[in-house]
Every structure is written in structure tokens, then in C-alpha cells.
Design a protein around this motif. Structure first.
Motif, short mmCIF file in Angstrom:
data_model
loop_
_atom_site.label_atom_id
_atom_site.label_comp_id
_atom_site.label_asym_id
_atom_site.label_seq_id
_atom_site.Cartn_x
_atom_site.Cartn_y
_atom_site.Cartn_z
N GLY A 17 0.96 -1.26 0.03
CA GLY A 17 0.10 -0.10 -0.24
C GLY A 17 0.90 1.25 0.13
O GLY A 17 0.81 2.27 -0.90
N ILE A 18 1.82 1.41 0.97
CA ILE A 18 2.74 2.50 0.95
C ILE A 18 3.41 2.46 -0.17
O ILE A 18 3.73 3.59 -0.80
CB ILE A 18 3.53 2.42 2.24
N GLY A 19 4.14 1.31 -0.82
CA GLY A 19 4.74 1.18 -1.92
C GLY A 19 4.21 1.85 -2.93
O GLY A 19 4.72 2.54 -3.88
N ALA A 20 2.86 1.40 -3.09
CA ALA A 20 2.05 1.78 -4.28
C ALA A 20 2.08 3.37 -4.36
O ALA A 20 2.18 3.99 -5.69
CB ALA A 20 0.69 1.34 -4.42
N VAL A 21 1.77 4.23 -3.30
CA VAL A 21 1.79 5.64 -3.51
C VAL A 21 3.10 6.34 -3.87
O VAL A 21 3.07 6.92 -4.50
CB VAL A 21 1.35 6.11 -1.99
N ILE A 22 4.11 5.86 -2.98
CA ILE A 22 5.61 6.31 -3.63
C ILE A 22 5.70 5.87 -4.83
O ILE A 22 6.10 6.96 -5.56
CB ILE A 22 6.58 5.84 -2.62
N PHE A 23 5.55 4.92 -5.49
CA PHE A 23 5.91 4.37 -6.81
C PHE A 23 4.92 5.15 -7.56
O PHE A 23 5.63 5.78 -8.65
CB PHE A 23 5.54 3.12 -6.89
N GLY A 24 3.79 5.69 -7.53
CA GLY A 24 2.99 6.21 -8.24
C GLY A 24 3.42 7.75 -8.56
O GLY A 24 3.35 8.27 -9.43
N GLU A 25 3.75 8.25 -7.19
CA GLU A 25 4.43 9.33 -7.26
C GLU A 25 5.83 9.77 -8.02
O GLU A 25 5.73 10.55 -8.63
CB GLU A 25 4.58 9.71 -5.85
N LEU A 26 6.48 8.59 -8.06
CA LEU A 26 7.76 8.74 -8.76
C LEU A 26 7.63 8.21 -10.22
O LEU A 26 8.77 8.11 -10.76
CB LEU A 26 8.84 7.94 -7.98
N HIS A 27 6.62 7.96 -10.68
CA HIS A 27 6.59 7.20 -12.08
C HIS A 27 6.53 8.22 -13.17
O HIS A 27 6.92 8.26 -14.41
CB HIS A 27 5.13 6.57 -12.18
N ASN A 28 6.10 9.72 -12.70
CA ASN A 28 5.93 10.56 -13.79
C ASN A 28 7.36 11.46 -13.71
O ASN A 28 7.82 11.79 -12.57
CB ASN A 28 4.63 11.46 -13.48
N ASN A 29 7.55 12.18 -14.75
CA ASN A 29 8.47 13.26 -14.62
C ASN A 29 8.07 14.31 -13.49
O ASN A 29 6.90 14.70 -13.46
CB ASN A 29 8.49 14.12 -15.98
N ARG A 30 8.99 14.74 -12.82
CA ARG A 30 8.63 15.51 -11.59
C ARG A 30 7.92 16.73 -12.02
O ARG A 30 7.13 17.18 -11.13
CB ARG A 30 9.81 15.54 -10.51
N ILE A 31 8.29 17.25 -13.03
CA ILE A 31 7.91 18.48 -13.52
C ILE A 31 6.39 18.56 -13.90
O ILE A 31 5.71 19.65 -13.85
CB ILE A 31 8.74 19.32 -14.65
N LYS A 32 5.78 17.28 -14.31
CA LYS A 32 4.58 16.99 -14.69
C LYS A 32 3.37 17.41 -13.51
O LYS A 32 3.64 16.94 -12.54
CB LYS A 32 4.41 15.88 -15.15
N ASP A 33 2.34 18.23 -13.85
CA ASP A 33 1.16 18.27 -13.04
C ASP A 33 0.45 16.69 -13.02
O ASP A 33 0.52 16.14 -14.20
CB ASP A 33 0.30 19.23 -13.29
N TYR A 34 -0.10 16.37 -11.82
CA TYR A 34 -0.85 15.04 -12.14
C TYR A 34 -2.15 14.91 -11.21
O TYR A 34 -2.00 15.79 -10.20
CB TYR A 34 -0.02 13.80 -12.03
N GLU B 185 21.94 12.56 -12.21
CA GLU B 185 22.31 13.96 -13.05
C GLU B 185 21.43 14.93 -13.44
O GLU B 185 21.33 15.84 -13.27
CB GLU B 185 22.98 13.18 -14.26
N LYS B 186 20.04 14.16 -13.65
CA LYS B 186 18.95 14.98 -14.14
C LYS B 186 17.91 15.30 -12.74
O LYS B 186 17.00 15.71 -12.79
CB LYS B 186 18.19 14.20 -15.10
N TYR B 187 18.37 14.48 -11.60
CA TYR B 187 17.49 14.75 -10.35
C TYR B 187 15.93 14.09 -10.72
O TYR B 187 15.11 14.80 -10.55
CB TYR B 187 17.32 16.13 -10.04
N GLU B 188 15.93 13.12 -11.40
CA GLU B 188 14.73 12.59 -11.88
C GLU B 188 14.55 10.95 -11.79
O GLU B 188 15.13 10.19 -12.39
CB GLU B 188 14.68 12.76 -13.41
N PRO B 189 14.01 10.84 -10.38
CA PRO B 189 13.98 9.22 -9.95
C PRO B 189 13.07 8.63 -10.89
O PRO B 189 13.18 7.26 -10.84
CB PRO B 189 13.13 9.64 -8.73
N SER B 190 12.16 9.18 -11.58
CA SER B 190 11.37 8.58 -12.57
C SER B 190 12.08 7.80 -13.52
O SER B 190 11.62 6.80 -14.05
CB SER B 190 10.24 9.55 -13.39
N ILE B 191 13.30 7.96 -13.80
CA ILE B 191 14.22 7.40 -14.80
C ILE B 191 14.41 5.99 -14.10
O ILE B 191 14.40 4.98 -14.89
CB ILE B 191 15.71 7.92 -14.87
N VAL B 192 14.57 5.86 -12.90
CA VAL B 192 14.68 4.52 -12.11
C VAL B 192 13.55 3.99 -12.29
O VAL B 192 13.43 2.74 -12.62
CB VAL B 192 15.29 4.61 -10.57
#
Ligand code: ARG
Length: 591
Positions: free
Chosen positions: A426-443, A527-534
Motif C-alpha cells: 500500500g505505501i509502496g504503491a503511493v510512493i511508486f505512483g508519485e515517482l512514475h511521472n516526470n517530476r515537473i508534470k502536474d498530475y 544527474e537529472k534529479y529525476e527518480p522517474s528514470i529509475v
């Protein structure tokens, strides 16, 4: 691990034509690219740039280079490149499937938990400031972004060898605390604050605003009280301290649920005694000018307006505290980089702040980086603290665990402990969902997107990890209880010296290639400060694993084939587990 791009670049650079065209090995390396279509090869070298120097058409160059390189391949010696062909202006390279699988398995088995890590950051300190909520205000769904993105960036930098410092720059200072104290003294009750601090304090704050509309003298009173607090008035400080502690208790519960910790809670109040130094220094450097009674730094020349440093009543501001904080961090931590994970609404603030630091002559100003992110909204409409339309982060997390519990029971998920699995997923799902998009995108936050076990979600990736774990368990070793199987125990039951000839099918190779790409994904995320790449990379690994698992039988009778495939399963499991850990998501062994 072997760098195939480098191997290819070196071979190309060794050709006479390339030297004639004046290209160095590094120059070639920069031109070689991974292909997007596996069927056309793994890497490609475009020849356009050679046309002028060699006075030939690019397709002709490509076909000559391919012929020359092919002739040089020694297929019997277990080489790293299998085949070189040309297509139009490109030379396409097929790497040896065996060599790549062997490399990947060797690298993962050598140090399972360190696969993807690096020592590029050795001896360098990175300050990561994230979360930074305001005390006595709700810690709501909007705060999840800075909290989770920042925590992941910190983990990624630590994994890359940097010495990191996690800072929570609490919003625990400012005129609003004058209002809060006035309201508490007039209408407050100690027991109410203790039983539900944030909601109660917020109601005082709201009440203050309502009453102040009728009686504006309240505002003056609040200003006076804040001035007393700034001067160190004992009663005011005590109240403020108490509000702060009660708020921190609540925040702490949420951080605990998310598995997040900080090295420092030095927030805005921490800098209250470091403000004179900033204003004095700005004045000495001739940067302060008066504007409508206030002290400002004029940034019009940079298209940034005026930075308000000190109000006419002498009180300092948010930006003044941020200038003090940057100087303090440089002096105290000696950072190589100083990162701020803060919403894009504050872009102007950070642009002004950086420009002021530059004008002050700090050459390290450029090592300070604002890392912005977009808005999160709720499916049902925008949030508003005032209107009480606010979704507490704690409720979101509890809700996620509860909903996951239902799914775990309904789907009859394989687990020894329903509550623990529901929590991790449950917690993992929320974190993962948060980090799935490019951070700059609104969602827009939505449950169905987050808790889906099939889409590109946390539960899906966790499930694939658990499936890999179960294959290894089924392989019959070790026979210890599941919960006590550590990655090392897995590693010792897996042999790195496998016969990689069993790992050359399309789906085995595609999987090995995804695992091979993991260290690069981590580096590029840093380098890009972008966890969504991982995040996206481990989704790719998970999907590649599912295809492999669908296409091939792992637990076959032939011992050599079985050992080779099990090693690849282990490498998959380890890569997903590490990737999830970098996001701050746990990886259950069973699901
Ligand atoms: N407390 C602020 C807010 O909730 C965020 C602080 C950001 N960090 C900073 N150094 N200014 O909006």
C-alpha cells in the motif's frame, strides 16, 4: 562491468578511415548510440559526419566500415561483438548475447546489493533539502511530492557514493505564529491542542482571520507578539516551542510510515539569529536599497523584480532566511551541491535568491540547485486549506494500506502476514505512483491508478520481484524460512560461472540488456534529479522478466541450463529490489 559502447568505439577508432577523418576514440564514443529497435542491432554508428572528410556518401562509408569491422571479428574467441552490418548511413553492431549475459550475472553476483552503485561521489558532500512542511498546518497530499522525490534523490546520491545530508527546512517561523499565539490565548484550550494538534491549531488560525476582519486591532496585537517572540520573550517562545513539538509529532508519524528520516530539522527559526549578518553583509556590499520604507535588492536588471529582504517594521522574510541558510550550509557542511526539492510555484523565489547570492560574490551559488516539481491535484477538485478541503497525507497512506488489505484478501495474495504485506504494498504503491511521472508534470491523484496490480505500478513491480523470489525458492535452496533468506544467501546459492549459451534467446537477452542498463539509469537519474528514470527502468526490467518467464522454462532438468537461468532470475530480482529501494519502496519476498 564491460562498457560495450566503449568496446565498439575502440574498434571503430582503430580503422584507418576514422583516423584520416580526424576522429578520436572519445569522439567516436560520443557518436555511437544504443539502437531503439533490437532487431537492427544493439548499437549504431551514424556516418554522416565522415562524409566531408572522406569525400564519400554516408551509406558507402557505412558499408565499407561494416565490411572492414566484420572481417576483423574473431567469432571463435568468445568476442564481445557478434555481428556488424550496415544499413543506409549506419553501421549496426550486435553484441555477443553470451558475453553480455555473463557480464551482467558476474557483476550482480560479485556484490548483489551494490549493483548499480558507484564511487563517483567519493569525498563529496551533497545537501538535500526536502519535505519542509509548515508547522501548525496540515501535512497534506500536496506535500507528498517534495517528501518522496527528495528522499529518492538523496538515496540515489548516496548510492552513487556521495556523502549526503538530509535537511527538513521546517516552516516554523514568521508572523503567522504571532497570530496563532494571540488566537490560542483568546480562544484556545491546552487539551484540544494535545488531542489533535494540527486540526486545532488550524482552527485557531482560521478563527483569527475571521475575527480580525471585524477587529483589525488583532493584527497589530499579533505583530507585537511576533516581535516579542523574535526578541526571545519567554512565554511566547514556550508556546511556539510547544506548537512546534506537537506538529513534529504528527509529521513524524507520516515520516515513519514512509520510512523517511532526516539528519537535521534546522528550519526557518534556526536562522532567526543569523539574519543580521545577512542584512549587514548586503548593506556592506552596497546591495540593499530602500523601496517604500523596506529594504530590497534590486534585481530588475535580471528581470527578477525586487527581492524584499527586510520589511519596514524591521522583520525579516522567507528569502532572508534562505540566504542565511545557504551561507550556513556552505560553511557548516562544505557542500559540493546544495539541493532544494521545492514546488515550481517557488521558481521566482529561488531565482531571486540565487541571483542575490551571486551578487554577494559567492562563487558556489551555482552549486545550489532548485529542483522544482509540478502540482498534484485530487480527482474531486482542488485542495484548499481554508475551505477545509484538504486531504491529509496520513489519511492517504492509511487508506492505501486499508484498500490494499482488501485486495490482498480478495486476490488471495501469497503471504505469511496480511498486515505486513498490505503495509509494504500500500505505501509502496503511493510512493511508486508519485515517482512514475516526470517530476515537473502536474498530475491528478487517483486510487485506481495507484493500486492497480497490472499496470505500470508499484504493486506490479513488487509482484514480479516476488515471483522471481519464488522461482529461486522453488529451485530448492536454501531451505531456510523465507523471511530469513537474505540477498547474500541467495547469492551463495547462485553460481556466477554459468554457461551463458543458455541465455541467448530473444527474451533472455532482452532481459539481460535491461539489467545491464540499470547502472546507467541510476547515474542519469542522479544527474537529472529525476527518480522517474529509475522507476521506468525497473518497470522495463519487470516487463522483460515477465516475457522471459512466459517464453522459457527456468527450472529445467539440465543442471547447467537451470543454473544459468536461475542466475539471470537472481540478477533480475536484485535489480528490481535495489531500484525499489532507491525509490523508498520495499520489496516483499512473497506476494
Ligand atoms: N515551508 C515551505 C512551504 O511549505 C517550503 C520550504 C522550501 N524550502 C526553502 N528552503 N525555502 O511552502
Amino acid at each position: 562491468m564491460r562498457d560495450y559502447r566503449r568496446e565498439i568505439a575502440d574498434r571503430i577508432a582503430g580503422l584507418g578511415d576514422i583516423a584520416a577523418a580526424g576522429l578520436s576514440a572519445d569522439g567516436v564514443y560520443d557518436i555511437v548510440v544504443p539502437t531503439t529497435d533490437d532487431s537492427k542491432g544493439d548499437y549504431a554508428f551514424p556516418c554522416f559526419r565522415l562524409a566531408k572528410a572522406l569525400r564519400k556518401a554516408p551509406p558507402q562509408i557505412a558499408s565499407e566500415l561494416a565490411a572492414e569491422l566484420s572481417a576483423g571479428l574473431d567469432k571463435d574467441s568468445g568476442g564481445v561483438i557478434d555481428r556488424v552490418v550496415s544499413e543506409n548511413a549506419y553501421v549496426n553492431f550486435f553484441v555477443s548475447r553470451e558475453a553480455l549475459a555473463r557480464d551482467v550475472i558476474g557483476a550482480v553476483c560479485a556484490a548483489p546489493d551494490a549493483y548499480g552503485s558507484s564511487d563517483e561521489g567519493a569525498g563529496r558532500r551533497v545537501v538535500v533539502e526536502f519535505s519542509s512542511p509548515n508547522i501548525a498546518k496540515p501535512f497534506h497530499i500536496g506535500h507528498i511530492r517534495s517528501t518522496v522525490i527528495g528522499s529518492s534523490i538523496e538515496k540515489i546520491y548516496r548510492f552513487l557514493g556521495y556523502d549526503t545530508v538530509r535537511i527538513n527546512h521546517l516552516g516554523d517561523y514568521g508572523t503567522q505564529f504571532g497570530k496563532m499565539i494571540v488566537a490560542y490565548r483568546r480562544w484556545g484550550k491546552r487539551e484540544d491542542v494535545e488531542s489533535d494538534p494540527i486540526v486545532t491549531l488550524l482552527s485557531y488560525y482560521t478563527k483569527f482571520h475571521d475575527e480580525a476582519e471585524k477587529d483589525p486591532s488583532l493584527e497589530d496585537e499579533a505583530r507585537e507578539v511576533f516581535a516579542k517572540l523574535e526578541r526571545g520573550g519567554a512565554e511566547e517562545r514556550e508556546l511556539w516551542q510547544w506548537f512546534r513539538e506537537e506538529s513534529l509529532k504528527e509529521f513524524g508519524r507520516v515520516y515513519g510510515m514512509l520510512g523517511i528520516a532526516f539528519d537535521s530539522y534546522a528550519g526557518e527559526s534556526f536562522y532567526s539569529d543569523k539574519m543580521d549578518r545577512v542584512t549587514d553583509e548586503l548593506a556592506d556590499k552596497g546591495l540593499l536599497v530602500e523601496s517604500e520604507g523596506a529594504q530590497v535588492v534590486d534585481l530588475d536588471g535580471y528581470g527578477l523584480g525586487k527581492a524584499l529582504i527586510k520589511k519596514s517594521d524591521g522583520s525579516t522574510l522567507y528569502i532572508t532566511r534562505d540566504i542565511a541558510a545557504a551561507i550556513y550550509r556552505k560553511e557548516h557542511y562544505g557542500f559540493y551541491k546544495n539541493l532544494y526539492i521545492v514546488a515550481s510555484q517557488q521558481n521566482l523565489h529561488f531565482a531571486q535568491w540565487k541571483q542575490v547570492l551571486k551578487l554577494m560574490g559567492y562563487d558556489w551559488a551555482d552549486d545550489c540547485v532548485h529542483i522544482p516539481f509540478g502540482l498534484v491535484s485530487l480527482a474531486g477538485g482542488v485542495m484548499s486549506t481554508r475551505a477545509g478541503r484538504v486531504v491529509f497525507l496520513e489519511d492517504v497512506l492509511k487508506n492505501a494500506v486499508e484498500k490494499t488489505r482488501e485486495i490482498v484478501i480478495e486476490k488471495d495474495v501469497n503471504t505469511d502476514d496480511v498486515d505486513e504485506t498490505a503495509r509494504q504494498v500500500g505505501i509502496g504503491a503511493v510512493i511508486f505512483g508519485e515517482l512514475h511521472n516526470n517530476r515537473i508534470k502536474d498530475y491528478v491523484f487517483g486510487w485506481d491508478k495507484v493500486l492497480n496490480f497490472d499496470g505500470e505500478t508499484g504493486p506490479y513491480v513488487q509482484y514480479v520481484h516476488a515471483r522471481a523470489a519464488s522461482v529461486i525458492r522453488k529451485a530448492g535452496n536454501p531451505d531456510a524460512a523465507v523471511s530469513s533468506i537474505t540477498p547474500d544467501a541467495y547469492a551463495s546459492s547462485i553460481t556466477p560461472d554459468v554457461d551463458a549459451v543458455y541465455l541467448t534467446s530473444d527474451s533472455a537477452f532482452a532481459l539481460a540488456k535491461e539489467i545491464y542498463g540499470f547502472p546507467d539509469a541510476v547515474r542519469s537519474a542522479g544527474e537529472k534529479y529525476e527518480p522517474s528514470i529509475v522507476t521506468r527502468h525497473i518497470v522495463d526490467v519487470a516487463q522483460a522478466f515477465n516475457r522471459f518467464y512466459h517464453d522459457e522454462q527456468v527450472l529445467v532438468d539440465d543442471a547447467a541450463e537451470r543454473a544459468a537461468k536461475l542466475a539471470l532470475v537472481f540478477a533480475t530480482k536484485q535489480t528490481i529490489k535495489t531500484g525499489l529501494a532507491l525509490l523508498g519502496v520495499e520489496a516483499p519476498e512473497k506476494m
